[in-house]
Design a protein around this motif. Sequence first.
Motif, short mmCIF file in Angstrom:
data_model
loop_
_atom_site.label_atom_id
_atom_site.label_comp_id
_atom_site.label_asym_id
_atom_site.label_seq_id
_atom_site.Cartn_x
_atom_site.Cartn_y
_atom_site.Cartn_z
N ALA A 481 0.77 -1.09 0.12
CA ALA A 481 0.02 -0.13 0.01
C ALA A 481 0.86 0.99 -0.04
O ALA A 481 1.68 1.44 0.74
CB ALA A 481 -1.00 0.08 1.14
N VAL A 482 0.52 2.14 -0.85
CA VAL A 482 1.30 3.41 -1.13
C VAL A 482 -0.07 4.45 -0.82
O VAL A 482 -0.66 4.56 -1.89
CB VAL A 482 2.05 3.59 -2.18
N THR A 523 -3.15 12.51 -8.88
CA THR A 523 -4.17 11.28 -8.74
C THR A 523 -5.14 11.43 -10.00
O THR A 523 -5.77 10.48 -9.95
CB THR A 523 -4.76 11.32 -7.45
N GLY A 524 -5.13 12.24 -10.70
CA GLY A 524 -5.99 12.42 -11.88
C GLY A 524 -6.11 10.87 -12.67
O GLY A 524 -7.26 10.75 -12.95
N THR A 595 -9.70 -3.32 -6.77
CA THR A 595 -8.72 -4.10 -6.11
C THR A 595 -7.18 -4.25 -6.69
O THR A 595 -6.33 -5.12 -6.27
CB THR A 595 -9.25 -5.60 -5.75
N SER A 596 -7.14 -3.31 -7.46
CA SER A 596 -5.90 -3.16 -8.34
C SER A 596 -4.82 -2.81 -7.42
O SER A 596 -3.42 -3.48 -7.50
CB SER A 596 -6.19 -2.27 -9.40
N TYR A 597 -5.17 -2.24 -6.21
CA TYR A 597 -3.82 -1.85 -5.32
C TYR A 597 -3.31 -3.19 -4.90
O TYR A 597 -2.21 -3.05 -4.25
CB TYR A 597 -4.71 -1.15 -3.80
N ALA A 598 -4.12 -4.24 -4.66
CA ALA A 598 -3.55 -5.58 -4.28
C ALA A 598 -3.11 -6.54 -5.36
O ALA A 598 -2.01 -7.08 -5.56
CB ALA A 598 -4.47 -6.25 -3.51
N THR A 599 -3.78 -6.60 -6.57
CA THR A 599 -3.49 -7.47 -7.51
C THR A 599 -2.21 -6.90 -8.38
O THR A 599 -1.44 -7.83 -8.78
CB THR A 599 -4.81 -7.38 -8.65
N HIS A 600 -2.27 -5.68 -8.57
CA HIS A 600 -1.23 -4.93 -9.15
C HIS A 600 -0.25 -4.18 -8.49
O HIS A 600 0.85 -3.66 -9.00
CB HIS A 600 -1.53 -4.70 -10.62
N THR A 603 -2.80 1.62 -7.13
CA THR A 603 -3.97 2.15 -6.65
C THR A 603 -4.63 2.79 -7.64
O THR A 603 -4.22 3.91 -8.04
CB THR A 603 -3.82 2.94 -5.33
N MET A 604 -5.97 2.48 -7.88
CA MET A 604 -6.81 3.17 -8.66
C MET A 604 -8.37 3.67 -7.83
O MET A 604 -8.46 3.07 -6.85
CB MET A 604 -7.21 2.31 -9.95
N ILE A 605 -8.69 4.66 -8.40
CA ILE A 605 -10.01 5.20 -7.94
C ILE A 605 -11.04 5.02 -8.65
O ILE A 605 -11.35 5.72 -9.41
CB ILE A 605 -9.49 6.73 -7.31
N PRO A 606 -11.75 3.78 -8.66
CA PRO A 606 -13.05 3.79 -9.51
C PRO A 606 -14.33 4.35 -8.98
O PRO A 606 -14.30 4.45 -7.78
CB PRO A 606 -13.17 2.47 -9.54
N PHE A 607 -14.97 5.07 -9.73
CA PHE A 607 -16.38 5.36 -9.59
C PHE A 607 -17.20 4.88 -10.64
O PHE A 607 -17.05 4.92 -11.79
CB PHE A 607 -16.60 6.91 -9.29
#
Length: 889
Positions: A481-482, A523-524, A595-600, A603-607
């Motif tokens: 985690a970052v 983060t955009g 869950t990309s923060y764990a899989t890859h 960290t992505m921010i989906p909405f």
Amino acid sequence: MTDPVGKLPSELDQLPDRDPEETAEWAASLDAVTKAAGPHRAAYLMRRSLQHAEGAGLALPKLLETDYVNSIPTAAEPAFDGDLEMESRITAWNRWNAAAMVTRGSRFGVGGHIATFASAAWLYETGFNHFFRGKEGDGSGDQLYIQGHASPGIYARAFLDGRLSEQQLDNFRQEAGGDGLPSYPHPRRLPWLWEFPTVSMGLGPLSAIYQARFNRYLANRNIKDTSNSHVWAFLGDGEMDEPESTAALALAARERLDNLTFVINCNLQRLDGPVRANFRVVQELEGAFRGAGWNVIKTLWGSAWDELFQLDTTGALVRRLREVPDAQFQTYATRDVAYIREHFFGAEPALAELAKLLTDAKIAECFYSSRGGHEARKVYAAYKAAVEHKGAPTVILAQTVKGYTLGKGFESKNANHQMKKLTIDEFKGMRELLGLPIPDSAFADGLVPYGHPGADSPEVRYLQERRAALGGPAPARRVHAVALPEPEERAFKALYKGSGKQEMATTMAFVRLVKDLMRDKETGRRWVPIVPDEARTFGMESLFPSAGIYSPLGQTYEPVDRDQLMYYKEAKDGQILNEGITEAGAMADFIAASTSYATHGETMIPFYIFYSMFGWQRTGDQMWQLADQLGKGFIVGATAGRTTLTGEGLQHADGQSHLIAATNPASLNYDPAFAYEIAVIVKDGLRRMYGPEAENVFYYLTVYNEPKPQPAMPEGVEDGIVKGLYRFKEGTPATADAPRIQLLASGTAIHWALEAQELLAADWGVTADVWSATSWGELRREALECDEALLRGEQRVPYVTQALEGAPGPVLAVSDWMRQVPDQISQWVEQDWTSLGTDGFGLSDTRDAARRHFGVDPQSITVAALAQLARRGEVSASAVKDARERYGL
């Protein structure tokens, strides 16, 4: 040429025939072969011709079904890259321990499944030994969607590898003590091992497809090189009946996801009996996948069948295999050889002659055990062909025997899914079959023992060496985690200021906020907008030309609206996932992104924004999958409320999603009334999900399509917004002893409450304070935590109780939801409580008419408030009657 009588016209009849005489000659040749050599020979020549044409690159339709034989002939199988004897011993230990774990657990009545892994053992072991990449090598490793009922076998392998202890195996399905193993792949319960929850039937294959597509999305947007990641989904043939299992096959083929392989364990059995009792599920699946554009590999028969196929000079054996239904083939595996000779080989003379050349032992071997899915060489060949195939996803249809190696009491029995244990004698028989060195003395206490060759044994060293070469243990979940930096305040301030006299729906306010956040330098690029086809409904078309709609092909056409400012722009590096009309697909997108923060490690921010009625109600099972997988992001139910979406009617009128959402412990649910509330909630959500102390939660926000002037944010309300309640507008008493009431409202209902506040004051001399309840659910969650603290001897007062402490008069809660939504907090409110809501079916009408119908319009709120005060003796009963008459109620 003249068509036979009754023949339907075909598309060929519309094409000019430049040489009718040549066409007639080809047809005559086929007729001659049919007459001289029979229809089977003619059909064979036609299939070989089509196969040759395909190889030559001619544009012809593909056959949707091939013969019921292996796609890869024995002679074409590649050399096996491993020590087959060693791998057989490893697989034997894993088979034993999987069965032992479930059997030992049956003492406590916790159940478990034995037969699934028994049939699929080599499908997993071959992958673990040769193909599945771990997370300690280059890239992210492979993504493994393990069939839920096979989990005992995965635990058994982790035990052999030293990652699990005997005590943990003995705590299978006994998690309350904190050192147990979950029944199925549950990342939330065992987050270092499991990555993907799959046991909710159909969601595994659907998620696997969208995971493979999201891998490409990350690569095409230059966020993560995923070229070395392959997605493997292990499925049951019965599971393929779920509509979600096949819902996205065309997407996978259309986007050429050759980073994806389905492995379907075709043991011909579902939970209660045969999958296709009167038909053939393998052939059906082949047709479905071929028709969708997949590469299909059939791995049906083991090496014992090679002799039979060599003796089949007439094609009678292949024809017979093609016509025997699944249920009958299951029966063959449980009957004696005489029965098979009579009922299988006795079907035609050519087969009967072939059977005379076979010993009883050979027939027994073929029909009882020799399946492609039970032989490492066959599985290895299929997997190698799958990962080397380019341009399309691959499905491997591997035939097995359910309950294989568990003995005649289990194998191919209809009831084996419900059979949870073996007897000691059955284990001893299994020991002999597998050749395991487990002495009789190990059974002295009446329990089947676990088996392990030793931490430094050749088997364990081999297993660990293979895994090291492939990048470490698997399955495994790793989180690096970052924390993301906080976005610039500018985007939020725009909503804090309000809209002045301009009207703005909260849906538009949310979209405007995210559009600004997507411009953030830090983060955009990590925002992933997801929408199932109706982006224009939610005012998101402004994102099309700036962010682009993701397509792996880019834009190969000129859009019809190219000359417009907000034209439809597709791009290979597009940011928006516009899925078409599939809420399930959009939700699968969200799970992969969240869950990309764990899989890859990215960290992505989906909405994900959707018609609120089509979210929790339609895809609620996936919301639980999301929670299990520890996903993060913003789920947005737009056009929310029972009465706010005018004209659409019953099936579009959502009055219950907040009630459903409240059942999910990972979902933080908000019903904001104003644009500034949205800004505060999203800002706090980014902190909670992506800050230094990130939590494994996700947000559900409901937003409305009713334009209203958006006020500026009052001072000091941020804490109340996040916690779920704050006083928005205090009433001004006309007299010192004026009756008083507290109006709690969420979402668009606050506008009705504010109008009721004015009516109560002007017409009845009643003072009302209006509170914005941004989250009934968060108020309840915190109150429940206070109740739990009491059991530990801690004295804590719920926030809702504190907020309303001393507020004069009763409380009346109102929303555009069922009354049960605000009623969630009633037990922690000390004042007299009542609520108004939109219980019942929705209907088509104007907003005003719909609200009057449900009794939540300002006039109805006014009458309800007076009735509540009348019961307390603070206004006269006649005032209630007069109010009804005045307002036409």
